[in-house]
Design a protein around this motif. Structure first.
Motif, mmCIF file in Angstrom:
data_model
loop_
_atom_site.group_PDB
_atom_site.id
_atom_site.type_symbol
_atom_site.label_atom_id
_atom_site.label_comp_id
_atom_site.label_asym_id
_atom_site.label_seq_id
_atom_site.Cartn_x
_atom_site.Cartn_y
_atom_site.Cartn_z
ATOM 1 N N CYS A 96 0.833 -1.205 0.000
ATOM 2 C CA CYS A 96 0.000 0.000 0.000
ATOM 3 C C CYS A 96 0.870 1.259 0.000
ATOM 4 O O CYS A 96 0.633 2.192 -0.770
ATOM 5 C CB CYS A 96 -0.901 -0.028 1.228
ATOM 6 S SG CYS A 96 -2.184 1.212 1.233
ATOM 7 N N VAL A 97 1.895 1.288 0.839
ATOM 8 C CA VAL A 97 2.799 2.441 0.916
ATOM 9 C C VAL A 97 3.524 2.616 -0.414
ATOM 10 O O VAL A 97 3.659 3.731 -0.916
ATOM 11 C CB VAL A 97 3.792 2.284 2.086
ATOM 12 C CG1 VAL A 97 4.898 3.322 2.013
ATOM 13 C CG2 VAL A 97 3.060 2.382 3.417
ATOM 14 N N SER A 98 3.952 1.514 -0.994
ATOM 15 C CA SER A 98 4.631 1.571 -2.289
ATOM 16 C C SER A 98 3.696 2.141 -3.357
ATOM 17 O O SER A 98 4.114 2.953 -4.187
ATOM 18 C CB SER A 98 5.091 0.174 -2.691
ATOM 19 O OG SER A 98 5.657 0.196 -3.971
ATOM 20 N N GLU A 99 2.459 1.733 -3.322
ATOM 21 C CA GLU A 99 1.463 2.234 -4.277
ATOM 22 C C GLU A 99 1.246 3.739 -4.101
ATOM 23 O O GLU A 99 1.131 4.475 -5.070
ATOM 24 C CB GLU A 99 0.148 1.494 -4.062
ATOM 25 C CG GLU A 99 -0.942 1.839 -5.033
ATOM 26 C CD GLU A 99 -2.213 1.055 -4.742
ATOM 27 O OE1 GLU A 99 -3.287 1.674 -4.723
ATOM 28 O OE2 GLU A 99 -2.121 -0.172 -4.539
ATOM 29 N N PHE A 100 1.212 4.193 -2.849
ATOM 30 C CA PHE A 100 1.030 5.621 -2.574
ATOM 31 C C PHE A 100 2.245 6.433 -3.016
ATOM 32 O O PHE A 100 2.112 7.569 -3.459
ATOM 33 C CB PHE A 100 0.786 5.878 -1.094
ATOM 34 C CG PHE A 100 -0.510 5.324 -0.578
ATOM 35 C CD1 PHE A 100 -1.609 5.173 -1.411
ATOM 36 C CD2 PHE A 100 -0.636 4.953 0.735
ATOM 37 C CE1 PHE A 100 -2.802 4.671 -0.937
ATOM 38 C CE2 PHE A 100 -1.834 4.445 1.226
ATOM 39 C CZ PHE A 100 -2.912 4.300 0.382
ATOM 40 N N ASN A 101 3.428 5.865 -2.886
ATOM 41 C CA ASN A 101 4.658 6.576 -3.220
ATOM 42 C C ASN A 101 4.970 6.557 -4.715
ATOM 43 O O ASN A 101 5.836 7.297 -5.174
ATOM 44 C CB ASN A 101 5.839 6.007 -2.452
ATOM 45 C CG ASN A 101 5.756 6.323 -0.967
ATOM 46 O OD1 ASN A 101 5.177 7.335 -0.571
ATOM 47 N ND2 ASN A 101 6.338 5.473 -0.154
ATOM 48 N N GLU A 102 4.287 5.722 -5.467
ATOM 49 C CA GLU A 102 4.561 5.576 -6.898
ATOM 50 C C GLU A 102 4.481 6.895 -7.659
ATOM 51 O O GLU A 102 5.374 7.192 -8.462
ATOM 52 C CB GLU A 102 3.604 4.537 -7.515
ATOM 53 C CG GLU A 102 3.995 4.079 -8.889
ATOM 54 C CD GLU A 102 5.327 3.359 -8.926
ATOM 55 O OE1 GLU A 102 6.016 3.511 -9.929
ATOM 56 O OE2 GLU A 102 5.659 2.654 -7.960
ATOM 57 N N PRO A 103 3.448 7.740 -7.473
ATOM 58 C CA PRO A 103 3.418 9.008 -8.217
ATOM 59 C C PRO A 103 4.614 9.904 -7.913
ATOM 60 O O PRO A 103 5.063 10.659 -8.769
ATOM 61 C CB PRO A 103 2.124 9.668 -7.743
ATOM 62 C CG PRO A 103 1.272 8.562 -7.249
ATOM 63 C CD PRO A 103 2.237 7.525 -6.713
ATOM 64 N N TRP A 104 5.151 9.842 -6.700
ATOM 65 C CA TRP A 104 6.288 10.675 -6.322
ATOM 66 C C TRP A 104 7.557 10.227 -7.019
ATOM 67 O O TRP A 104 8.434 11.025 -7.336
ATOM 68 C CB TRP A 104 6.500 10.634 -4.808
ATOM 69 C CG TRP A 104 5.322 11.166 -4.064
ATOM 70 C CD1 TRP A 104 4.400 10.440 -3.367
ATOM 71 C CD2 TRP A 104 4.908 12.534 -3.952
ATOM 72 N NE1 TRP A 104 3.456 11.267 -2.826
ATOM 73 C CE2 TRP A 104 3.733 12.554 -3.186
ATOM 74 C CE3 TRP A 104 5.403 13.731 -4.443
ATOM 75 C CZ2 TRP A 104 3.066 13.736 -2.871
ATOM 76 C CZ3 TRP A 104 4.712 14.902 -4.127
ATOM 77 C CH2 TRP A 104 3.574 14.887 -3.361
ATOM 78 N N LYS A 105 7.671 8.929 -7.275
ATOM 79 C CA LYS A 105 8.860 8.401 -7.936
ATOM 80 C C LYS A 105 8.909 8.834 -9.405
ATOM 81 O O LYS A 105 9.968 9.053 -9.954
ATOM 82 C CB LYS A 105 8.884 6.876 -7.855
ATOM 83 C CG LYS A 105 9.112 6.350 -6.463
ATOM 84 C CD LYS A 105 9.069 4.847 -6.451
ATOM 85 C CE LYS A 105 9.187 4.298 -5.045
ATOM 86 N NZ LYS A 105 9.064 2.846 -5.024
ATOM 87 N N LYS A 106 7.757 8.932 -10.043
ATOM 88 C CA LYS A 106 7.705 9.293 -11.452
ATOM 89 C C LYS A 106 7.995 10.758 -11.679
ATOM 90 O O LYS A 106 8.502 11.140 -12.700
ATOM 91 C CB LYS A 106 6.324 8.944 -12.035
ATOM 92 C CG LYS A 106 6.053 7.479 -12.132
ATOM 93 C CD LYS A 106 4.688 7.212 -12.698
ATOM 94 C CE LYS A 106 4.426 5.701 -12.737
ATOM 95 N NZ LYS A 106 3.080 5.401 -13.203
ATOM 96 N N GLY A 107 7.615 11.589 -10.689
ATOM 97 C CA GLY A 107 7.752 13.042 -10.852
ATOM 98 C C GLY A 107 9.065 13.564 -10.530
ATOM 99 O O GLY A 107 10.134 13.549 -10.803
#
Length: 107
Positions: A96-107
């Motif tokens: 769940c945390v990884s899923e939430f952090n995914e948009p931050w990794k792309k930006g």
């Protein structure tokens, strides 16, 4: 004699066998649907709790938030009568945390 037996008891035997088969299949289908519903509930509880902890306890460190989420998730699932191991909850939190952090990794 066999023909007489089949005429007298054949319908009862067939209906008993069919009842047993359909009873068995019904129990299996119910179990499958219950497991599927429990998995949906677990996913919802984990996601909601992780989001709530993230929003409500911004001042805590990551491990403190993690422990708080783990405790709350365990309590909620126990209240609902859903049995999940601590390892399963840990993996779901990480996912769940990884899923939430995914948009931050792309930006």
């Amino acid at each position: 004699m066999i023909k007489e037996f089949i005429n007298d008891y054949g319908l009862a035997i067939i209906s008993t066998i069919l009842t047993a088969i359909f009873g068995f299949l019904g129990a299996k289908i119910k179990r499958y649907l219950d497991e599927k519903e429990n998995a949906r509930i677990v996913q919802h509880v984990v996601k909601t709790t992780v989001l709530a902890v993230e929003q409500m306890y911004q001042g805590l460190k990551g491990t403190e938030k993690y422990e708080l989420a783990l405790k709350n998730i365990s309590e909620q699932l126990e209240q609902k009568g859903i049995s999940v191991t601590e390892l399963e909850i840990q993996m779901l939190i990480e996912s769940c945390v990884s899923e939430f952090n995914e948009p931050w990794k792309k930006g």
